[in-house]
Motif scaffolding. Structure first.
Motif, PDB file in Angstrom:
ATOM      1  N   VAL A 188       0.836  -1.204   0.000  1.00  7.19           N
ATOM      2  CA  VAL A 188       0.000   0.000   0.000  1.00  7.19           C
ATOM      3  C   VAL A 188       0.874   1.259   0.000  1.00  7.19           C
ATOM      4  CG1 VAL A 188      -1.719   1.322   1.296  1.00  7.19           C
ATOM      5  CG2 VAL A 188      -1.931  -1.166   1.125  1.00  7.19           C
ATOM      6  N   VAL A 189       1.922   1.257   0.831  1.00  8.96           N
ATOM      7  CA  VAL A 189       2.821   2.418   0.880  1.00  8.96           C
ATOM      8  C   VAL A 189       3.534   2.586  -0.455  1.00  8.96           C
ATOM      9  CG1 VAL A 189       4.826   3.434   2.027  1.00  8.96           C
ATOM     10  CG2 VAL A 189       3.121   2.216   3.379  1.00  8.96           C
ATOM     11  N   THR A 190       3.885   1.477  -1.091  1.00  6.29           N
ATOM     12  CA  THR A 190       4.507   1.542  -2.415  1.00  6.29           C
ATOM     13  C   THR A 190       3.557   2.156  -3.425  1.00  6.29           C
ATOM     14  OG1 THR A 190       6.001  -0.338  -2.045  1.00  6.29           O
ATOM     15  CG2 THR A 190       5.435   0.165  -4.324  1.00  6.29           C
ATOM     16  N   TRP A 191       2.271   1.804  -3.343  1.00  6.37           N
ATOM     17  CA  TRP A 191       1.272   2.431  -4.225  1.00  6.37           C
ATOM     18  C   TRP A 191       1.212   3.943  -3.994  1.00  6.37           C
ATOM     19  CZ3 TRP A 191      -3.199  -1.566  -3.133  1.00  6.37           C
ATOM     20  CH2 TRP A 191      -2.938  -2.741  -3.841  1.00  6.37           C
ATOM     21  N   ILE A 192       1.301   4.337  -2.727  1.00 10.15           N
ATOM     22  CA  ILE A 192       1.288   5.767  -2.394  1.00 10.15           C
ATOM     23  C   ILE A 192       2.501   6.469  -3.004  1.00 10.15           C
ATOM     24  CG2 ILE A 192       1.445   7.446  -0.518  1.00 10.15           C
ATOM     25  CD1 ILE A 192      -0.117   5.431   1.213  1.00 10.15           C
ATOM     26  N   ILE A 193       3.673   5.827  -2.875  1.00 14.02           N
ATOM     27  CA  ILE A 193       4.896   6.401  -3.435  1.00 14.02           C
ATOM     28  C   ILE A 193       4.788   6.492  -4.955  1.00 14.02           C
ATOM     29  CG2 ILE A 193       7.374   6.041  -3.764  1.00 14.02           C
ATOM     30  CD1 ILE A 193       7.401   4.690  -1.008  1.00 14.02           C
ATOM     31  N   MET A 194       4.246   5.457  -5.580  1.00 12.28           N
ATOM     32  CA  MET A 194       4.056   5.477  -7.038  1.00 12.28           C
ATOM     33  C   MET A 194       3.138   6.622  -7.453  1.00 12.28           C
ATOM     34  SD  MET A 194       3.663   1.357  -7.603  1.00 12.28           S
ATOM     35  CE  MET A 194       2.857   1.551  -9.183  1.00 12.28           C
ATOM     36  N   ALA A 195       2.068   6.816  -6.687  1.00 12.01           N
ATOM     37  CA  ALA A 195       1.137   7.904  -6.997  1.00 12.01           C
ATOM     38  C   ALA A 195       1.820   9.262  -6.862  1.00 12.01           C
ATOM     39  CB  ALA A 195      -0.079   7.824  -6.074  1.00 12.01           C
ATOM     40  N   ILE A 196       2.654   9.404  -5.834  1.00 11.70           N
ATOM     41  CA  ILE A 196       3.387  10.659  -5.632  1.00 11.70           C
ATOM     42  C   ILE A 196       4.345  10.917  -6.790  1.00 11.70           C
ATOM     43  CG2 ILE A 196       5.091  11.837  -4.181  1.00 11.70           C
ATOM     44  CD1 ILE A 196       3.844  10.416  -1.774  1.00 11.70           C
ATOM     45  N   LEU A 197       5.088   9.875  -7.186  1.00 12.31           N
ATOM     46  CA  LEU A 197       6.059  10.018  -8.274  1.00 12.31           C
ATOM     47  C   LEU A 197       5.366  10.337  -9.603  1.00 12.31           C
ATOM     48  CD1 LEU A 197       8.540   7.094  -7.471  1.00 12.31           C
ATOM     49  CD2 LEU A 197       8.946   9.546  -7.207  1.00 12.31           C
ATOM     50  N   ILE A 198       4.248   9.682  -9.854  1.00 17.33           N
ATOM     51  CA  ILE A 198       3.502   9.957 -11.096  1.00 17.33           C
ATOM     52  C   ILE A 198       2.964  11.384 -11.096  1.00 17.33           C
ATOM     53  CG2 ILE A 198       1.429   9.361 -12.407  1.00 17.33           C
ATOM     54  CD1 ILE A 198       1.887   6.450 -11.526  1.00 17.33           C
ATOM     55  N   ALA A 199       2.416  11.805  -9.939  1.00 14.54           N
ATOM     56  CA  ALA A 199       1.888  13.169  -9.839  1.00 14.54           C
ATOM     57  C   ALA A 199       3.003  14.197 -10.022  1.00 14.54           C
ATOM     58  CB  ALA A 199       1.211  13.361  -8.481  1.00 14.54           C
ATOM     59  N   LEU A 200       4.174  13.930  -9.422  1.00 10.10           N
ATOM     60  CA  LEU A 200       5.304  14.845  -9.584  1.00 10.10           C
ATOM     61  C   LEU A 200       5.777  14.887 -11.033  1.00 10.10           C
ATOM     62  CD1 LEU A 200       7.513  14.200  -6.411  1.00 10.10           C
ATOM     63  CD2 LEU A 200       6.376  16.321  -7.051  1.00 10.10           C
ATOM     64  N   ALA A 201       5.809  13.719 -11.677  1.00 16.40           N
ATOM     65  CA  ALA A 201       6.242  13.660 -13.076  1.00 16.40           C
ATOM     66  C   ALA A 201       5.302  14.468 -13.969  1.00 16.40           C
ATOM     67  CB  ALA A 201       6.301  12.211 -13.538  1.00 16.40           C
ATOM     68  N   ILE A 202       3.997  14.328 -13.738  1.00 21.53           N
ATOM     69  CA  ILE A 202       3.018  15.083 -14.528  1.00 21.53           C
ATOM     70  C   ILE A 202       3.159  16.579 -14.276  1.00 21.53           C
ATOM     71  CG2 ILE A 202       0.551  15.524 -14.867  1.00 21.53           C
ATOM     72  CD1 ILE A 202       0.075  12.561 -14.232  1.00 21.53           C
ATOM     73  N   PHE A 203       3.322  16.943 -12.998  1.00 21.50           N
ATOM     74  CA  PHE A 203       3.433  18.362 -12.633  1.00 21.50           C
ATOM     75  C   PHE A 203       4.703  18.985 -13.201  1.00 21.50           C
ATOM     76  CE2 PHE A 203       5.303  21.409  -9.572  1.00 21.50           C
ATOM     77  CZ  PHE A 203       4.391  22.443  -9.726  1.00 21.50           C
ATOM     78  N   LEU A 204       5.838  18.283 -13.058  1.00 24.62           N
ATOM     79  CA  LEU A 204       7.116  18.854 -13.465  1.00 24.62           C
ATOM     80  C   LEU A 204       7.304  18.874 -14.979  1.00 24.62           C
ATOM     81  CD1 LEU A 204       9.463  17.295 -10.744  1.00 24.62           C
ATOM     82  CD2 LEU A 204       8.714  19.672 -10.903  1.00 24.62           C
ATOM     83  N   THR A 205       6.638  17.964 -15.692  1.00 26.46           N
ATOM     84  CA  THR A 205       6.812  17.917 -17.145  1.00 26.46           C
ATOM     85  C   THR A 205       5.715  18.667 -17.897  1.00 26.46           C
ATOM     86  OG1 THR A 205       5.633  15.786 -17.228  1.00 26.46           O
ATOM     87  CG2 THR A 205       8.037  15.713 -17.077  1.00 26.46           C
ATOM     88  N   HIS A 206       4.784  19.257 -17.157  1.00 31.91           N
ATOM     89  CA  HIS A 206       3.704  20.003 -17.803  1.00 31.91           C
ATOM     90  C   HIS A 206       4.201  21.382 -18.228  1.00 31.91           C
ATOM     91  CE1 HIS A 206      -0.335  21.380 -18.754  1.00 31.91           C
ATOM     92  NE2 HIS A 206      -0.137  22.456 -18.001  1.00 31.91           N
ATOM     93  N   GLY A 207       3.960  21.700 -19.470  1.00 27.50           N
ATOM     94  CA  GLY A 207       4.302  23.027 -19.968  1.00 27.50           C
ATOM     95  C   GLY A 207       5.787  23.259 -20.185  1.00 27.50           C
ATOM     96  N   LEU A 208       6.517  22.237 -20.616  1.00 27.22           N
ATOM     97  CA  LEU A 208       7.947  22.399 -20.880  1.00 27.22           C
ATOM     98  C   LEU A 208       8.162  23.298 -22.097  1.00 27.22           C
ATOM     99  CD1 LEU A 208       9.283  18.749 -20.329  1.00 27.22           C
ATOM    100  CD2 LEU A 208       9.215  20.645 -18.697  1.00 27.22           C
TER     101      LEU A 208
END
Length: 231
Positions: free
Chosen positions: A34-54
């Motif tokens: 479950v914690v790994t799923w949380i970490i995956m969700a955080i990493l995916i959200a960060l990837a989307i946020f940081l790569t948006h509007g390059l």
């Protein structure tokens, strides 16, 4: 000491977050998953946020930060693997980011998944499969299997044993350091619960966690490098 033994026993116990039934069979989902799923969700959200509007021109602070981090990570592994291993760098960076979050997530109250031996063993097996695949893909199947008989055919059993020893060493090094940090912190809390744990927590929970992240992926890259060297 009895409390420490109890806490250590609980730390080694694989806790079930929830369970469900399928076709009459109960399937338990562990806390580390479950914690790994949380970490995956955080990493995916960060990837989307940081790569948006390059942007190609006039990049913002967010893009500059992202490019700096990725450039530093890419340069680190490229210096070890070179051109032959450049295609494996995204995987190594992904594992590095996951381990970074996994080792630090205990600061906000979650149980680090790396305290679960199954998690560290899975990561180690993934690394050794990648290492051997990179070796076989670069050198070809014939040379890959021939390498087990080098430098002498007498060494074949030992070279085969190394396939099991490497993931075991990666697994136990990561798991042992995370668990060791937990034991030391529990001892400090028992001796002086008010003052000592704070500065030592900065070391064991943050600095040591980041060090173990780097060591794991660095050793994976070094093992991979052995099979990617051109004759």
């Amino acid at each position: 000491m009895s409390n420490l033994s109890k806490d250590l026993s609980e730390a080694l116990t694989i806790k079930t977050a929830f369970s469900f039934k399928i076709a009459g069979h109960t399937i338990a989902v562990s806390e580390s998953v479950v914690v790994t799923w949380i970490i995956m969700a955080i990493l995916i959200a960060l990837a989307i946020f940081l790569t948006h509007g390059l942007k190609v021109k006039n990049p913002g602070k967010k893009q500059i930060f992202l490019e700096s981090v990725m450039s530093a990570g890419y340069s680190l592994f490229y210096g070890i693997l070179g051109d032959n291993g450049a295609g494996y760098i995204p995987y190594l960076l992904t594992v590095m980011f996951y381990l970074g979050f996994a080792n630090l997530i205990g600061i906000i109250g979650f149980t680090p998944p790396t305290k679960d031996l199954n998690v560290t063993l899975a990561l180690a097996l993934m690394s050794i499969v990648l290492i051997e695949y990179a070796n076989a893909h670069h050198n070809g199947g014939k040379k890959f299997f021939k390498s087990f008989a080098e430098p002498l055919p007498l060494m074949t059993p030992f070279n085969i044993m190394e396939l099991g020893i490497r993931p075991l060493s990666l697994c136990m090094r990561l798991f042992g350091n995370v668990l060791g940090s937990f034991v030391v912190m529990e001892l400090l809390k028992a001796v002086c619960p008010l003052f000592l744990p704070v500065p030592f927590s900065m070391y064991f929970d943050i600095f040591d966690g980041l060090i173990q992240m780097i060591v794991f992926v660095f050793l994976t890259a070094l093992f991979m490098q052995e099979g990617l060297i051109d004759d």
